[in-house]
Write a protein that holds these residues in place. Sequence first.
Motif, PDB file in Angstrom:
ATOM      1  N   PHE A  73     -10.072   6.010  -3.161  1.00 23.63           N
ATOM      2  CA  PHE A  73      -9.544   5.043  -4.136  1.00 23.63           C
ATOM      3  C   PHE A  73      -9.735   3.618  -3.618  1.00 23.63           C
ATOM      4  CE2 PHE A  73      -5.977   2.562  -5.929  1.00 23.63           C
ATOM      5  CZ  PHE A  73      -6.278   2.710  -7.271  1.00 23.63           C
ATOM      6  N   ASP A  74     -10.076   2.694  -4.547  1.00 23.27           N
ATOM      7  CA  ASP A  74     -10.345   1.309  -4.167  1.00 23.27           C
ATOM      8  C   ASP A  74      -9.060   0.474  -4.247  1.00 23.27           C
ATOM      9  OD1 ASP A  74     -11.307  -1.226  -3.683  1.00 23.27           O
ATOM     10  OD2 ASP A  74     -13.107  -0.969  -4.923  1.00 23.27           O
ATOM     11  N   TYR A  75      -8.296   0.452  -3.152  1.00 25.83           N
ATOM     12  CA  TYR A  75      -7.040  -0.298  -3.098  1.00 25.83           C
ATOM     13  C   TYR A  75      -7.302  -1.802  -3.139  1.00 25.83           C
ATOM     14  CZ  TYR A  75      -5.306   4.260  -1.687  1.00 25.83           C
ATOM     15  OH  TYR A  75      -5.011   5.598  -1.654  1.00 25.83           O
ATOM     16  N   LEU A  76      -8.450  -2.218  -2.597  1.00 22.83           N
ATOM     17  CA  LEU A  76      -8.780  -3.640  -2.579  1.00 22.83           C
ATOM     18  C   LEU A  76      -9.008  -4.168  -3.995  1.00 22.83           C
ATOM     19  CD1 LEU A  76      -9.319  -6.167  -0.937  1.00 22.83           C
ATOM     20  CD2 LEU A  76     -11.692  -5.413  -0.653  1.00 22.83           C
ATOM     21  N   GLU A  77      -9.674  -3.396  -4.807  1.00 24.28           N
ATOM     22  CA  GLU A  77      -9.896  -3.799  -6.206  1.00 24.28           C
ATOM     23  C   GLU A  77      -8.564  -3.950  -6.930  1.00 24.28           C
ATOM     24  OE1 GLU A  77     -12.125  -2.269 -10.308  1.00 24.28           O
ATOM     25  OE2 GLU A  77     -12.405  -1.163  -8.438  1.00 24.28           O
ATOM     26  N   LEU A 116      -5.001   6.455   8.249  1.00 24.36           N
ATOM     27  CA  LEU A 116      -6.055   5.714   8.958  1.00 24.36           C
ATOM     28  C   LEU A 116      -6.917   4.910   7.976  1.00 24.36           C
ATOM     29  CD1 LEU A 116      -7.100   8.396  11.611  1.00 24.36           C
ATOM     30  CD2 LEU A 116      -5.884   6.258  12.046  1.00 24.36           C
ATOM     31  N   TYR A 117      -7.165   5.491   6.810  1.00 25.87           N
ATOM     32  CA  TYR A 117      -7.928   4.793   5.765  1.00 25.87           C
ATOM     33  C   TYR A 117      -7.167   3.559   5.279  1.00 25.87           C
ATOM     34  CZ  TYR A 117     -10.349   4.164   1.242  1.00 25.87           C
ATOM     35  OH  TYR A 117     -11.035   3.651   0.170  1.00 25.87           O
ATOM     36  N   LEU A 118      -5.860   3.702   5.093  1.00 29.37           N
ATOM     37  CA  LEU A 118      -5.041   2.583   4.622  1.00 29.37           C
ATOM     38  C   LEU A 118      -4.905   1.492   5.680  1.00 29.37           C
ATOM     39  CD1 LEU A 118      -2.303   4.572   2.675  1.00 29.37           C
ATOM     40  CD2 LEU A 118      -3.974   2.995   1.686  1.00 29.37           C
ATOM     41  N   PHE A 119      -4.958   1.857   6.949  1.00 26.44           N
ATOM     42  CA  PHE A 119      -4.917   0.838   8.009  1.00 26.44           C
ATOM     43  C   PHE A 119      -6.103  -0.130   7.873  1.00 26.44           C
ATOM     44  CE2 PHE A 119      -2.431   3.737  11.121  1.00 26.44           C
ATOM     45  CZ  PHE A 119      -1.235   3.316  10.563  1.00 26.44           C
ATOM     46  N   ILE A 136      -3.710  -6.012   2.732  1.00 25.08           N
ATOM     47  CA  ILE A 136      -3.302  -6.049   1.323  1.00 25.08           C
ATOM     48  C   ILE A 136      -2.085  -5.165   1.043  1.00 25.08           C
ATOM     49  CG2 ILE A 136      -5.665  -6.573   0.591  1.00 25.08           C
ATOM     50  CD1 ILE A 136      -5.768  -3.616  -0.457  1.00 25.08           C
ATOM     51  N   ILE A 137      -1.491  -4.615   2.096  1.00 23.28           N
ATOM     52  CA  ILE A 137      -0.381  -3.672   1.929  1.00 23.28           C
ATOM     53  C   ILE A 137       0.944  -4.291   2.375  1.00 23.28           C
ATOM     54  CG2 ILE A 137       0.565  -1.470   2.760  1.00 23.28           C
ATOM     55  CD1 ILE A 137      -2.331  -0.431   2.802  1.00 23.28           C
ATOM     56  N   LYS A 138       1.941  -4.162   1.520  1.00 25.11           N
ATOM     57  CA  LYS A 138       3.283  -4.654   1.848  1.00 25.11           C
ATOM     58  C   LYS A 138       4.034  -3.634   2.689  1.00 25.11           C
ATOM     59  CE  LYS A 138       7.526  -6.517  -0.166  1.00 25.11           C
ATOM     60  NZ  LYS A 138       8.217  -6.881  -1.426  1.00 25.11           N
ATOM     61  N   ASP A 139       4.013  -2.373   2.255  1.00 22.67           N
ATOM     62  CA  ASP A 139       4.580  -1.293   3.061  1.00 22.67           C
ATOM     63  C   ASP A 139       4.108   0.050   2.544  1.00 22.67           C
ATOM     64  OD1 ASP A 139       6.107  -0.866   0.769  1.00 22.67           O
ATOM     65  OD2 ASP A 139       8.024  -0.767   1.816  1.00 22.67           O
ATOM     66  N   MET A 140       4.353   1.097   3.342  1.00 22.19           N
ATOM     67  CA  MET A 140       4.013   2.469   2.979  1.00 22.19           C
ATOM     68  C   MET A 140       5.211   3.349   3.290  1.00 22.19           C
ATOM     69  SD  MET A 140       0.126   2.604   4.578  1.00 22.19           S
ATOM     70  CE  MET A 140       0.453   1.612   6.039  1.00 22.19           C
TER      71      MET A 140
END
Length: 270
Positions: free
Chosen positions: A89-93, A118-121, A126-130
């Motif tokens: 999935f394209d989280y950056l988009e 690891l992919y989200l790292f 662009i990530i606030k939290d997980m």
Amino acid sequence: MKKHIPLKKFSQNFLIDSNIIKKIIEFINPKLNETLVEIGPGLAALTRPICHLINELIIVEIDYSLLERLKKFSFYSKLVVFHQDALTFDYLELFNKKNQLIRVFGNLPYNISTSLILYLFQKIQIIKDMNFMLQKEVAERLIASPGSKSYGRLSIIAQYYCNMTKLLNVSPKCFRPVPQVDSIFINLTPYATNYYPYFTHDVRVLSYITNLAFQKRRKILRHSLGQIFSEKVLITLDINPRLRPENISILQYCKLSNYMIENNIYQNYI
């Protein structure tokens, strides 16, 4: 509604305990106008109550039959649905479209949890939290300290990027089908931009060194990293060459990484 048969290929274990679900929602504490992404909504255990609190929820689900079930719920109109693998999935988009940091959560399938984190790292900026439900063993590896049996490459890379908080122990009986393992609900929050406890010029080098070290976990550093660092260099960096990889701190691994980069050694390996 027709009963859904969990698919082994997607490692499906659905959360059913209402008390645990309530606690998880409180921990996530979803707010209006946030960009929230749920990985694997499953049977909507978290999806439904969160949709009662916000106006839009983005979901990423690989199992088409589960997406079809969601269409039957009244809250479906609040969902932005992606029939996709969370690992591609394209989280950056999404970040560019919403123009705000993303909050990611979910009861992660055990077979993709480590790979997904690891992919989200790689998108950490662009990530606030997980907030993830994880197999206990994986969660313990994430939060492990030097000297413990769980401490390893995953601990180092995870703690390089995030502050982590164990929020909740979850019994197997809280799921259907009942898994063979305990679970832990955990929060991973990237460090604030003005506070980075660790630094390396290139995290790929840190990843390479830790991978090399922990491939030979029982060997002392003088042997496991001997092809790169002489005993003299290790001592100069204030690292005991006779210690095993699990006894070396994240700061020390960052020192090794930066030494490789500053002395142009890494080009032979990365």
